[in-house]
Motif scaffolding. Structure first.
Motif, PDB file in Angstrom:
ATOM      1  N   MET A 196       0.286 -15.598  -4.352  1.00 53.41           N
ATOM      2  CA  MET A 196       1.604 -15.633  -3.714  1.00 53.41           C
ATOM      3  C   MET A 196       2.221 -14.237  -3.644  1.00 53.41           C
ATOM      4  SD  MET A 196       2.364 -18.645  -2.616  1.00 53.41           S
ATOM      5  CE  MET A 196       0.639 -18.641  -2.075  1.00 53.41           C
ATOM      6  N   GLY A 197       2.052 -13.474  -4.711  1.00 54.78           N
ATOM      7  CA  GLY A 197       2.573 -12.108  -4.716  1.00 54.78           C
ATOM      8  C   GLY A 197       1.895 -11.248  -3.661  1.00 54.78           C
ATOM      9  N   ALA A 198       0.573 -11.428  -3.538  1.00 52.98           N
ATOM     10  CA  ALA A 198      -0.178 -10.646  -2.554  1.00 52.98           C
ATOM     11  C   ALA A 198       0.268 -10.979  -1.134  1.00 52.98           C
ATOM     12  CB  ALA A 198      -1.671 -10.909  -2.712  1.00 52.98           C
ATOM     13  N   ILE A 199       0.548 -12.253  -0.882  1.00 56.14           N
ATOM     14  CA  ILE A 199       0.943 -12.671   0.462  1.00 56.14           C
ATOM     15  C   ILE A 199       2.376 -12.253   0.785  1.00 56.14           C
ATOM     16  CG2 ILE A 199       1.447 -14.662   1.927  1.00 56.14           C
ATOM     17  CD1 ILE A 199      -0.965 -16.040   0.773  1.00 56.14           C
ATOM     18  N   TRP A 200       3.312 -12.585  -0.113  1.00 54.05           N
ATOM     19  CA  TRP A 200       4.723 -12.355   0.201  1.00 54.05           C
ATOM     20  C   TRP A 200       5.148 -10.898  -0.013  1.00 54.05           C
ATOM     21  CZ3 TRP A 200       6.964 -15.772   3.088  1.00 54.05           C
ATOM     22  CH2 TRP A 200       6.539 -17.098   3.040  1.00 54.05           C
ATOM     23  N   VAL A 201       4.812 -10.347  -1.160  1.00 48.26           N
ATOM     24  CA  VAL A 201       5.184  -8.951  -1.410  1.00 48.26           C
ATOM     25  C   VAL A 201       4.328  -8.023  -0.555  1.00 48.26           C
ATOM     26  CG1 VAL A 201       5.405  -7.140  -3.137  1.00 48.26           C
ATOM     27  CG2 VAL A 201       5.933  -9.501  -3.749  1.00 48.26           C
ATOM     28  N   GLY A 202       3.010  -8.265  -0.585  1.00 44.66           N
ATOM     29  CA  GLY A 202       2.116  -7.440   0.228  1.00 44.66           C
ATOM     30  C   GLY A 202       2.417  -7.575   1.707  1.00 44.66           C
ATOM     31  N   GLY A 203       2.739  -8.814   2.145  1.00 41.51           N
ATOM     32  CA  GLY A 203       3.067  -9.043   3.548  1.00 41.51           C
ATOM     33  C   GLY A 203       4.332  -8.315   3.970  1.00 41.51           C
ATOM     34  N   PHE A 244       7.066   3.691   7.430  1.00 40.51           N
ATOM     35  CA  PHE A 244       5.652   3.799   7.085  1.00 40.51           C
ATOM     36  C   PHE A 244       5.457   4.213   5.630  1.00 40.51           C
ATOM     37  CE2 PHE A 244       1.841   6.437   6.587  1.00 40.51           C
ATOM     38  CZ  PHE A 244       0.867   5.511   6.926  1.00 40.51           C
ATOM     39  N   HIS A 245       6.144   5.251   5.202  1.00 36.66           N
ATOM     40  CA  HIS A 245       5.918   5.772   3.851  1.00 36.66           C
ATOM     41  C   HIS A 245       6.462   4.846   2.765  1.00 36.66           C
ATOM     42  CE1 HIS A 245       5.216   9.552   6.121  1.00 36.66           C
ATOM     43  NE2 HIS A 245       4.354   9.774   5.149  1.00 36.66           N
ATOM     44  N   VAL A 246       7.615   4.208   3.018  1.00 39.67           N
ATOM     45  CA  VAL A 246       8.141   3.253   2.039  1.00 39.67           C
ATOM     46  C   VAL A 246       7.225   2.040   1.930  1.00 39.67           C
ATOM     47  CG1 VAL A 246      10.044   1.652   1.563  1.00 39.67           C
ATOM     48  CG2 VAL A 246      10.545   3.985   2.272  1.00 39.67           C
ATOM     49  N   GLY A 247       6.630   1.642   3.050  1.00 35.01           N
ATOM     50  CA  GLY A 247       5.739   0.490   3.039  1.00 35.01           C
ATOM     51  C   GLY A 247       4.358   0.779   2.488  1.00 35.01           C
ATOM     52  N   ILE A 248       3.820   1.961   2.821  1.00 34.16           N
ATOM     53  CA  ILE A 248       2.419   2.232   2.500  1.00 34.16           C
ATOM     54  C   ILE A 248       2.181   2.442   1.011  1.00 34.16           C
ATOM     55  CG2 ILE A 248       2.462   4.747   2.731  1.00 34.16           C
ATOM     56  CD1 ILE A 248      -0.275   2.362   4.038  1.00 34.16           C
ATOM     57  N   ILE A 249       3.181   2.946   0.278  1.00 34.22           N
ATOM     58  CA  ILE A 249       2.974   3.198  -1.149  1.00 34.22           C
ATOM     59  C   ILE A 249       2.709   1.903  -1.923  1.00 34.22           C
ATOM     60  CG2 ILE A 249       4.057   4.088  -3.254  1.00 34.22           C
ATOM     61  CD1 ILE A 249       5.413   6.214  -1.507  1.00 34.22           C
ATOM     62  N   PRO A 250       3.546   0.850  -1.779  1.00 33.25           N
ATOM     63  CA  PRO A 250       3.222  -0.421  -2.438  1.00 33.25           C
ATOM     64  C   PRO A 250       1.927  -1.043  -1.912  1.00 33.25           C
ATOM     65  CG  PRO A 250       5.530  -0.370  -1.782  1.00 33.25           C
ATOM     66  CD  PRO A 250       4.866   0.803  -1.125  1.00 33.25           C
ATOM     67  N   VAL A 251       1.652  -0.848  -0.618  1.00 30.74           N
ATOM     68  CA  VAL A 251       0.411  -1.394  -0.053  1.00 30.74           C
ATOM     69  C   VAL A 251      -0.806  -0.754  -0.713  1.00 30.74           C
ATOM     70  CG1 VAL A 251      -1.023  -1.446   2.023  1.00 30.74           C
ATOM     71  CG2 VAL A 251       1.397  -2.090   2.160  1.00 30.74           C
ATOM     72  N   ILE A 252      -0.773   0.561  -0.878  1.00 35.36           N
ATOM     73  CA  ILE A 252      -1.880   1.262  -1.537  1.00 35.36           C
ATOM     74  C   ILE A 252      -2.011   0.795  -2.988  1.00 35.36           C
ATOM     75  CG2 ILE A 252      -2.678   3.506  -2.373  1.00 35.36           C
ATOM     76  CD1 ILE A 252      -1.488   4.744   0.163  1.00 35.36           C
ATOM     77  N   ALA A 253      -0.865   0.673  -3.671  1.00 34.92           N
ATOM     78  CA  ALA A 253      -0.887   0.205  -5.063  1.00 34.92           C
ATOM     79  C   ALA A 253      -1.501  -1.191  -5.148  1.00 34.92           C
ATOM     80  CB  ALA A 253       0.526   0.201  -5.641  1.00 34.92           C
ATOM     81  N   GLY A 254      -1.148  -2.048  -4.198  1.00 34.20           N
ATOM     82  CA  GLY A 254      -1.717  -3.391  -4.167  1.00 34.20           C
ATOM     83  C   GLY A 254      -3.212  -3.379  -3.943  1.00 34.20           C
ATOM     84  N   HIS A 255      -3.681  -2.476  -3.076  1.00 32.85           N
ATOM     85  CA  HIS A 255      -5.121  -2.354  -2.847  1.00 32.85           C
ATOM     86  C   HIS A 255      -5.841  -1.872  -4.104  1.00 32.85           C
ATOM     87  CE1 HIS A 255      -4.235  -2.935   1.387  1.00 32.85           C
ATOM     88  NE2 HIS A 255      -5.527  -2.854   1.690  1.00 32.85           N
ATOM     89  N   VAL A 256      -5.239  -0.916  -4.803  1.00 35.35           N
ATOM     90  CA  VAL A 256      -5.862  -0.388  -6.026  1.00 35.35           C
ATOM     91  C   VAL A 256      -6.010  -1.501  -7.061  1.00 35.35           C
ATOM     92  CG1 VAL A 256      -5.528   1.169  -7.979  1.00 35.35           C
ATOM     93  CG2 VAL A 256      -5.078   1.971  -5.654  1.00 35.35           C
ATOM     94  N   PHE A 315       5.765  -5.515   2.647  1.00 32.70           N
ATOM     95  CA  PHE A 315       5.542  -4.077   2.769  1.00 32.70           C
ATOM     96  C   PHE A 315       4.514  -3.762   3.854  1.00 32.70           C
ATOM     97  CE2 PHE A 315       7.365  -4.149  -1.552  1.00 32.70           C
ATOM     98  CZ  PHE A 315       8.354  -3.192  -1.377  1.00 32.70           C
ATOM     99  N   GLY A 316       3.593  -4.692   4.070  1.00 30.01           N
ATOM    100  CA  GLY A 316       2.626  -4.507   5.138  1.00 30.01           C
ATOM    101  C   GLY A 316       3.290  -4.511   6.506  1.00 30.01           C
ATOM    102  N   PHE A 317       4.222  -5.453   6.726  1.00 35.26           N
ATOM    103  CA  PHE A 317       4.952  -5.500   7.988  1.00 35.26           C
ATOM    104  C   PHE A 317       5.810  -4.247   8.160  1.00 35.26           C
ATOM    105  CE2 PHE A 317       4.250 -10.168   8.330  1.00 35.26           C
ATOM    106  CZ  PHE A 317       3.820 -10.180   9.655  1.00 35.26           C
ATOM    107  N   MET A 318       6.397  -3.766   7.074  1.00 34.84           N
ATOM    108  CA  MET A 318       7.186  -2.545   7.131  1.00 34.84           C
ATOM    109  C   MET A 318       6.305  -1.369   7.569  1.00 34.84           C
ATOM    110  SD  MET A 318       9.499  -0.852   4.083  1.00 34.84           S
ATOM    111  CE  MET A 318      10.308  -2.427   3.808  1.00 34.84           C
ATOM    112  N   THR A 319       5.110  -1.297   6.982  1.00 35.24           N
ATOM    113  CA  THR A 319       4.161  -0.244   7.348  1.00 35.24           C
ATOM    114  C   THR A 319       3.742  -0.368   8.803  1.00 35.24           C
ATOM    115  OG1 THR A 319       3.311  -0.278   5.072  1.00 35.24           O
ATOM    116  CG2 THR A 319       1.974   0.858   6.715  1.00 35.24           C
TER     117      THR A 319
END
Length: 226
Positions: free
Chosen positions: A87-94, A53-65, A96-100
């Motif tokens: 593409m970055g939002a889908i693949w990278v965000g996806g 959760f914590h490894v995933g949520i940090i990049p997810v929050i950064a992406g939202h910002v 870390f999102g799945f990890m979260t």
């Protein structure tokens, strides 16, 4: 009228509750400013779920910002095309999102399924876990499924503009009217968790243990044995 409430009144209520609630909680309940860890009951699932959760949520929050706060004209000026950003939002965000999401599934299952952990949990703990799981699921669904079904939709032309209009106190609810339902639910549940934040264990996010250095007292809690 519904649009005005959902995308103007409700967000400001949540923001005000977030700010005032934290001030009130800190002034009146500093000893309750804790995560109330259940690690002593069960460690393995807690460790796995918490790390994911914590490894995933940090990049997810950064992406939202970045996604909500930075206009697309700025990223274009930096040489990042809309397609590359997407593409970055889908693949990278996806990723870390799945990890979260996996982390939240483990943590939520642990809190509900393990009797000792559930007994230690308050009602707010169970609600927060469930709501966080729903928020993360809606975010993944929006990015993966909704974007695949409606590839023409770009949240930076609607949600991001609406969000920035709130920050400058010139709210424009019209930008949210044509947003897909999954994105709308993701935003609304996200606002709700911010309103609940000061009154739950989520406040421990702001805690830094430096304030314990040099503290001249220790609080002990005695368990009574009947």
């Amino acid at each position: 009228m519904t649009n005005q409430f959902l995308w103007v009144i409700f967000p400001y209520i949540c923001m005000a509750t977030f700010i005032v609630g934290h001030i009130f909680r800190y002034r009146n309940d500093q000893f309750g400013w804790t995560a109330k860890s259940s690690e002593f009951i069960e460690k393995k699932q807690l460790m796995i779920g918490s790390i994911l959760f914590h490894v995933g949520i940090i990049p997810v929050i950064a992406g939202h910002v970045v996604g909500l706060g930075v206009p697309k004209e700025w990223t274009r000026a930096l040489g990042i095309s809309d397609h590359l950003y997407h593409m970055g939002a889908i693949w990278v965000g996806g990723l870390f999102g799945f990890m979260t999401l996996i982390g939240m599934v483990i943590l939520t299952w642990r809190r509900f399924a393990l009797k000792n952990v559930r007994q230690l949990s308050s009602a707010s703990d169970l609600i927060v876990n469930s709501l966080l799981l729903l928020i993360v699921f809606l975010g993944i669904y929006s990015v993966v499924v909704t974007n695949a079904v409606q590839p023409e939709f770009d949240y930076r032309d609607s949600i991001s503009v609406w969000f920035r209009s709130l920050l400058i106190f010139r709210p424009e609810a019209v930008y949210m009217s044509a947003v897909p339902l999954a994105f709308q639910l993701h935003v609304l549940t996200g606002l709700l968790i911010f309103a609940m934040w000061p009154f739950t264990r989520l406040v421990h996010v702001w805690s830094v243990p430096l304030n314990y250095v040099g503290r001249s007292y220790i609080l002990y809690r005695k368990n009574r044995v009947n």
